[in-house]
Design a protein around this motif. Structure first.
Motif: not given
Lengths: 342, 342
Positions: B153, B156-158, B160, B239, B255
């Protein structure tokens, strides 16, 4: 009215009333003046100043120049089942857009999905408004507009593409998730703002005159070469959105609009989907909550908030309703002058 | 079979026959094996090697692992007017995608516009294939798929978000204008290629481990932080495409797919518009020609060609049909081993 620097804060009601009176003085019927004033005031309260209060003087000047026909409303020119073509008759863009959104919802109620293609309309100001409008009534919204040419094709130096904003909105908990995104990384309005504050753009926004990609807004304002989102990808997307708006509505394309003396007679598409008609409708809410929950559990970069598109709007609106809508004194003076009949 | 470096050139017919025999050996009926072999071979001939020949071994391995059910076809689970929900029953992604595209055209013929939302399907390989398929039959195509999480996102770093490819296709002169674009600036496949050739990315593609935006593919492969197209804009778009695919189909979201041991059970949307049903249909061809003509008169940067999305495909295909489809020896050896029953 509070004042700091050259910005003043105008109470929502005062802004709305000012817009309303100016529109009434320009021959809007009361009902249409109220609706139009409300769209401009809400766009401003929700923080989209560029397509609210800051754009209001130009809206009035287009009425005075005859590009926007105050008393015109859209008329249906054709259709087949769930898709219809309408002529905006150069009526006010925001009122035409509400009309088209409502018609798209009507078709979606009947057919599950509905599409209105609107030719010969005017700038809708903030496309996201119609996303919120439609999603709050329980419909998915997918819509876009073409614009005059303001962005080069990929590999080109002159502007042949519009920035053609695309809006996608999804009902969520009596509110909505709303994406409202132009195909250029920054609007010219945003470039002006960074340039006037002497700030570097957060990410590259265009080219300098030597053809180098730059974060210097001033250099891009000189070269007029803004970057599409995703470079070649957004350029392609922009072209296809223009083609679709043009061929579905039978209206004018970006290159035809660009030949006119001012940006008017645009083409737009409004698609609505009535999710209440889906057999699995009750499960949608839970599914959506799970997606947003997972999204919010993203691990943020230091100091960053993870928000979905439109999530910050409520907060901005509450703040602006509580303490007034920030407007530059210059813009507000211009609007007050319009209210005084100048 | 010509050879240069570690790439060989396989004649189209040899590649098709090889795919066909492998699919027949994996219990595809002849008709379905032919259709599937043809999609993989055409994707390769048209230069989309990553979603053609290079992906074929993984397609077979997913069949062997039971993620792809060779004999399953989509079944209709619900619908209202011009929108229907189908269950892909984990059948082969490309065959399910052709089925869904055909159903969307059927709905569009009846209602002007039609939408198929397909749950529980498999990777469609190259989304553009269904754009060409639909546009060549005279319909506009708008379609997308979700994927497993492979992009963070914004902020963000991970990972999703999926890179959720979006396809828009428009009939043009017995051919088509086809945009096929993932929401990430580069796929992991593309990053691997730049890295293995030790080449810098043409534009920024992600972050290094220190959180700086970089054009070094190797550093992005380590951080796993790829950039969305248009930064926050493409992240938002990704998204919303996932949410729409999920809620319209009643299927799994990015997810949920990401919790599985391999990427399968995807959700997809197929929208078709029957432009022949529009009352102004005859004017569309001229209008489209004018847009493309104007686009082609762009002033190019030195050494650049101005092409519309999909314009280069015919040329690549002719070249590959004439002189063979380039494949790395390693990949082709793997495929030949599959043909020999390994």
């Amino acid at each position: 009215m509070n004042k700091h620097a050259d910005f003043i804060q105008i109470p929502y009601r005062e802004m709305y009333d000012t817009f309303l009176n100016i529109l009434l003085a320009h021959n809007f019927t009361r009902e249409r003046a109220e609706q139009c004033a409300s769209i401009f005031a809400i766009n401003s309260a929700e923080g989209i100043y560029t397509h609210g209060v800051n754009r209001f003087p130009r809206f009035i000047s287009y009425i005075r120049s005859g590009y926007i026909k105050v008393d015109q409303t859209p008329s249906r020119v054709g259709g087949f089942g769930a898709i219809e073509q309408w002529n905006g008759n150069l009526g006010p863009g925001p009122l035409n857009a509400i009309h088209a959104s409502d018609q798209a919802m009507g078709l979606a109620s009947q057919h599950g999905i509905g599409c209105i293609a609107l030719a010969n309309t005017n700038h809708w100001m903030r496309g996201g408004y119609y996303g919120w409008h439609t999603a709050r009534k329980g419909f998915v919204f997918i819509g876009w507009t073409n614009t005059l040419a303001n962005m080069p094709a990929w590999g080109a130096v002159d502007s042949k593409l519009g920035n053609n904003p695309l809006v996608i909105a999804i009902p969520y908990k009596d509110e909505a998730i709303v994406l409202d995104t132009a195909m250029s990384q920054y609007s010219y309005g945003a470039l002006d703002q960074y340039h006037s504050k002497n700030q570097q753009l957060p990410v590259p926004g265009g080219y300098d005159e030597q053809g180098n990609i730059t974060q210097d807004a001033g250099k891009i304002l000189v070269s007029r070469r803004v970057l599409p989102i995703g470079y070649w990808k957004g350029a392609g997307l922009s072209l296809l959105l223009d083609i679709l708006a043009t061929i579905l509505s039978g209206g004018l394309s970006t290159h035809e609009i660009s030949k006119k003396e001012a940006e008017h007679a645009l083409s737009q598409v409004y698609i609505a989907i009535d999710i209440k008609k889906l057999s699995h409708f009750p499960a949608i809410t839970t599914s959506l909550e799970h997606i947003i929950h997972d999204y919010h559990t993203s691990q943020p970069e230091k100091g960053k908030d993870i928000r979905y598109p439109g999530e910050h709007i409520r907060e901005i609106k509450e703040k602006n309703i509580a303490s007034g809508i920030p407007v530059s004194e210059k813009v507000w003076d211009e609007i007050v002058a319009l209210a005084e009949g100048h």
